[in-house]
Design a protein around this motif. Structure first.
Motif, PDB file in Angstrom:
ATOM      1  N   LEU A   1      26.386  46.557   1.922  1.00  0.00           N
ATOM      2  CA  LEU A   1      25.289  46.801   2.246  1.00  0.00           C
ATOM      3  C   LEU A   1      25.443  46.608   3.732  1.00  0.00           C
ATOM      4  O   LEU A   1      24.838  47.271   4.562  1.00  0.00           O
ATOM      5  N   GLY A   2      26.450  45.857   4.183  1.00  0.00           N
ATOM      6  CA  GLY A   2      26.623  45.731   5.733  1.00  0.00           C
ATOM      7  C   GLY A   2      25.836  44.752   6.444  1.00  0.00           C
ATOM      8  O   GLY A   2      25.579  45.217   7.540  1.00  0.00           O
ATOM      9  N   LEU A   3      25.058  44.126   5.861  1.00  0.00           N
ATOM     10  CA  LEU A   3      23.966  43.125   6.566  1.00  0.00           C
ATOM     11  C   LEU A   3      24.452  41.691   6.498  1.00  0.00           C
ATOM     12  O   LEU A   3      25.208  41.287   6.017  1.00  0.00           O
ATOM     13  N   GLN A   4      24.212  41.373   7.655  1.00  0.00           N
ATOM     14  CA  GLN A   4      24.548  39.946   8.243  1.00  0.00           C
ATOM     15  C   GLN A   4      23.595  39.004   7.134  1.00  0.00           C
ATOM     16  O   GLN A   4      22.433  39.228   6.759  1.00  0.00           O
ATOM     17  N   VAL A   5      23.985  37.812   6.504  1.00  0.00           N
ATOM     18  CA  VAL A   5      23.182  36.812   5.664  1.00  0.00           C
ATOM     19  C   VAL A   5      23.128  35.538   6.111  1.00  0.00           C
ATOM     20  O   VAL A   5      24.483  35.004   6.326  1.00  0.00           O
ATOM     21  N   CYS A   6      22.075  34.822   6.452  1.00  0.00           N
ATOM     22  CA  CYS A   6      21.969  33.612   6.845  1.00  0.00           C
ATOM     23  C   CYS A   6      21.488  32.528   5.800  1.00  0.00           C
ATOM     24  O   CYS A   6      20.389  33.046   5.331  1.00  0.00           O
ATOM     25  N   THR A   7      22.119  31.697   5.587  1.00  0.00           N
ATOM     26  CA  THR A   7      21.446  30.922   4.519  1.00  0.00           C
ATOM     27  C   THR A   7      21.459  29.456   4.914  1.00  0.00           C
ATOM     28  O   THR A   7      22.038  28.991   5.666  1.00  0.00           O
ATOM     29  N   ILE A   8      20.184  28.830   4.550  1.00  0.00           N
ATOM     30  CA  ILE A   8      20.031  27.459   4.842  1.00  0.00           C
ATOM     31  C   ILE A   8      20.972  26.508   4.141  1.00  0.00           C
ATOM     32  O   ILE A   8      21.700  25.654   4.634  1.00  0.00           O
ATOM     33  N   ALA A   9      21.074  26.791   2.778  1.00  0.00           N
ATOM     34  CA  ALA A   9      22.273  25.868   2.167  1.00  0.00           C
ATOM     35  C   ALA A   9      22.905  26.715   1.076  1.00  0.00           C
ATOM     36  O   ALA A   9      22.434  27.757   0.602  1.00  0.00           O
ATOM     37  N   GLN A  10      24.093  26.198   0.473  1.00  0.00           N
ATOM     38  CA  GLN A  10      24.789  26.938  -0.290  1.00  0.00           C
ATOM     39  C   GLN A  10      24.977  25.752  -1.548  1.00  0.00           C
ATOM     40  O   GLN A  10      24.609  24.878  -1.666  1.00  0.00           O
ATOM     41  N   LEU A  11      25.658  26.438  -2.822  1.00  0.00           N
ATOM     42  CA  LEU A  11      25.855  25.387  -3.934  1.00  0.00           C
ATOM     43  C   LEU A  11      26.816  24.229  -3.471  1.00  0.00           C
ATOM     44  O   LEU A  11      26.474  23.431  -3.967  1.00  0.00           O
ATOM     45  N   THR A  12      27.724  24.575  -2.711  1.00  0.00           N
ATOM     46  CA  THR A  12      28.555  23.740  -2.163  1.00  0.00           C
ATOM     47  C   THR A  12      28.062  22.455  -1.498  1.00  0.00           C
ATOM     48  O   THR A  12      28.422  21.230  -1.555  1.00  0.00           O
ATOM     49  N   ASP A  13      26.895  22.929  -0.850  1.00  0.00           N
ATOM     50  CA  ASP A  13      26.108  21.830  -0.084  1.00  0.00           C
ATOM     51  C   ASP A  13      25.348  21.018  -1.344  1.00  0.00           C
ATOM     52  O   ASP A  13      25.096  19.797  -0.960  1.00  0.00           O
ATOM     53  N   LEU A  14      24.918  21.485  -2.165  1.00  0.00           N
ATOM     54  CA  LEU A  14      24.204  20.824  -3.552  1.00  0.00           C
ATOM     55  C   LEU A  14      25.068  19.809  -4.183  1.00  0.00           C
ATOM     56  O   LEU A  14      25.033  18.656  -4.182  1.00  0.00           O
ATOM     57  N   LEU A  15      26.421  20.291  -4.241  1.00  0.00           N
ATOM     58  CA  LEU A  15      27.478  19.599  -4.946  1.00  0.00           C
ATOM     59  C   LEU A  15      27.611  18.338  -3.787  1.00  0.00           C
ATOM     60  O   LEU A  15      27.921  17.048  -4.292  1.00  0.00           O
ATOM     61  N   GLN A  16      27.801  18.639  -2.522  1.00  0.00           N
ATOM     62  CA  GLN A  16      27.949  17.727  -1.648  1.00  0.00           C
ATOM     63  C   GLN A  16      26.887  16.241  -1.611  1.00  0.00           C
ATOM     64  O   GLN A  16      27.150  15.202  -1.563  1.00  0.00           O
ATOM     65  N   TYR A  17      25.744  16.937  -1.929  1.00  0.00           N
ATOM     66  CA  TYR A  17      24.511  16.136  -1.856  1.00  0.00           C
ATOM     67  C   TYR A  17      24.680  15.225  -3.156  1.00  0.00           C
ATOM     68  O   TYR A  17      24.475  13.898  -3.019  1.00  0.00           O
ATOM     69  N   LEU A  18      25.064  15.828  -4.357  1.00  0.00           N
ATOM     70  CA  LEU A  18      25.104  14.968  -5.503  1.00  0.00           C
ATOM     71  C   LEU A  18      26.295  14.079  -5.335  1.00  0.00           C
ATOM     72  O   LEU A  18      26.060  12.737  -5.958  1.00  0.00           O
ATOM     73  N   GLU A  19      27.318  14.432  -4.617  1.00  0.00           N
ATOM     74  CA  GLU A  19      28.488  13.284  -4.634  1.00  0.00           C
ATOM     75  C   GLU A  19      27.956  12.429  -3.844  1.00  0.00           C
ATOM     76  O   GLU A  19      28.543  10.948  -3.896  1.00  0.00           O
ATOM     77  N   THR A  20      26.957  12.205  -2.900  1.00  0.00           N
ATOM     78  CA  THR A  20      26.568  11.014  -1.944  1.00  0.00           C
ATOM     79  C   THR A  20      25.464  10.432  -2.845  1.00  0.00           C
ATOM     80  O   THR A  20      24.989   9.333  -2.170  1.00  0.00           O
ATOM     81  N   ARG A  21      25.135  10.867  -3.830  1.00  0.00           N
ATOM     82  CA  ARG A  21      24.006  10.136  -4.487  1.00  0.00           C
ATOM     83  C   ARG A  21      24.573   9.173  -5.832  1.00  0.00           C
ATOM     84  O   ARG A  21      23.859   9.119  -6.954  1.00  0.00           O
ATOM     85  N   GLN A  22      25.768   8.887  -5.784  1.00  0.00           N
ATOM     86  CA  GLN A  22      26.572   8.434  -6.913  1.00  0.00           C
ATOM     87  C   GLN A  22      25.734   7.095  -7.397  1.00  0.00           C
ATOM     88  O   GLN A  22      25.938   6.619  -8.495  1.00  0.00           O
ATOM     89  N   ASN A  23      24.971   6.215  -6.414  1.00  0.00           N
ATOM     90  CA  ASN A  23      24.513   5.156  -6.697  1.00  0.00           C
ATOM     91  C   ASN A  23      22.991   5.415  -7.145  1.00  0.00           C
ATOM     92  O   ASN A  23      22.132   4.364  -7.256  1.00  0.00           O
ATOM     93  N   ASP A  24      22.697   6.707  -7.459  1.00  0.00           N
ATOM     94  CA  ASP A  24      21.249   6.746  -7.889  1.00  0.00           C
ATOM     95  C   ASP A  24      21.623   7.660  -9.138  1.00  0.00           C
ATOM     96  O   ASP A  24      21.698   9.018  -9.390  1.00  0.00           O
ATOM     97  N   PRO A  25      21.699   6.873 -10.471  1.00  0.00           N
ATOM     98  CA  PRO A  25      22.038   7.577 -11.782  1.00  0.00           C
ATOM     99  C   PRO A  25      21.228   8.954 -11.993  1.00  0.00           C
ATOM    100  O   PRO A  25      21.608   9.443 -12.564  1.00  0.00           O
ATOM    101  N   GLU A  26      20.100   8.611 -11.861  1.00  0.00           N
ATOM    102  CA  GLU A  26      19.092   9.754 -12.111  1.00  0.00           C
ATOM    103  C   GLU A  26      19.457  11.126 -11.539  1.00  0.00           C
ATOM    104  O   GLU A  26      19.326  12.205 -12.229  1.00  0.00           O
TER     105      GLU A  26
END
Length: 232
Positions: free
Chosen positions: A189-214
């Motif tokens: 479609l030729g439009l620019q797309v601006c995203t606040i976050a991606q799935l890769t960011d969610l995975l990074q977040y989960l990796e930093t929460r290894q001390n929070d089992p929940e």
């Protein structure tokens, strides 16, 4: 967005905010494509003034930093309406006051009539929405904007799921496509797309929460989902 090997502080703050607000949830959820996803993002749960105001600040920061050029904002019905309005307010607070418009799903046959509400669609238009599933909403918005004589230049969304889009073939069978909805909007479609976050960011977040089992327990399931349906 930054590449997957670089931590994006704004994206990490947004993911944490979404989890704490109950907007980003973990479990088992059926997507529009019929997939069983281990996470679900529902922007409709940014459901009070404080949450919506903070959400708009994330959007506005990302939009300003992206350098995207636009003359006004368009919020597609329905979730895009409060999102677009809130972002317009936040941009004005930051010193960038731009017109805002949105559409109705049903045409109004009295008063001013029609399906468009707000400022006239003119110039370069930034579409503000929550997520993209197949690019259908973007195509509909582009058609409305073009019909009004304006140009859809970019889309701003909260979360890019970075997963394969789907299509229904002539035989009625649903197939996975080799690109995501965001890639389709950018490349086809030729439009620019601006995203606040991606799935890769969610995975990074989960990796930093290894001390929070929940929270950390969901990391393996999200990674497996990305391996099955993900795109780069």
């Amino acid at each position: 967005m930054l590449d997957s090997g670089t931590q994006d502080e704004l994206a990490q703050a947004f993911v944490q905010f979404s989890v704490e607000s109950g907007v980003l949830r973990f479990g088992e959820f059926k997507t529009k494509a019929g997939r069983m996803s281990p996470y679900f993002f529902n922007a409709g749960l940014f459901d009070d003034g404080a949450k919506l105001g903070r959400l708009a600040a994330f959007y506005a920061k990302r939009i300003v930093d992206s350098g995207i050029e636009f003359d006004m904002i368009f919020g597609p019905a329905y979730k895009g309406i409060p999102l677009g309005a809130a972002v317009a307010i936040e941009l004005a607070r930051l010193g960038r006051n731009v017109p805002f418009a949105y559409n109705r799903k049903e045409a109004k046959d009295h008063g001013e009539g029609g399906t468009l509400v707000g400022a006239p669609l003119k110039g370069q238009v930034l579409i503000v929405d929550d997520v993209m599933s197949a690019g259908t909403a973007a195509r509909e918005s582009i058609a409305l904007i073009r019909a009004a004589g304006a140009t859809a230049s970019a889309v701003a969304i909260a979360l890019d799921r970075q997963e394969m889009a789907t299509e229904i073939g002539a035989d009625g069978v649903q197939r996975d496509l080799p690109h995501s909805a965001v890639q389709y909007v950018r490349n086809t479609l030729g439009l620019q797309v601006c995203t606040i976050a991606q799935l890769t960011d969610l995975l990074q977040y989960l990796e930093t929460r290894q001390n929070d089992p929940e929270v950390a327990q969901h990391g393996a399931r999200v990674r497996a989902y990305r391996e099955r349906y993900g795109v780069q």
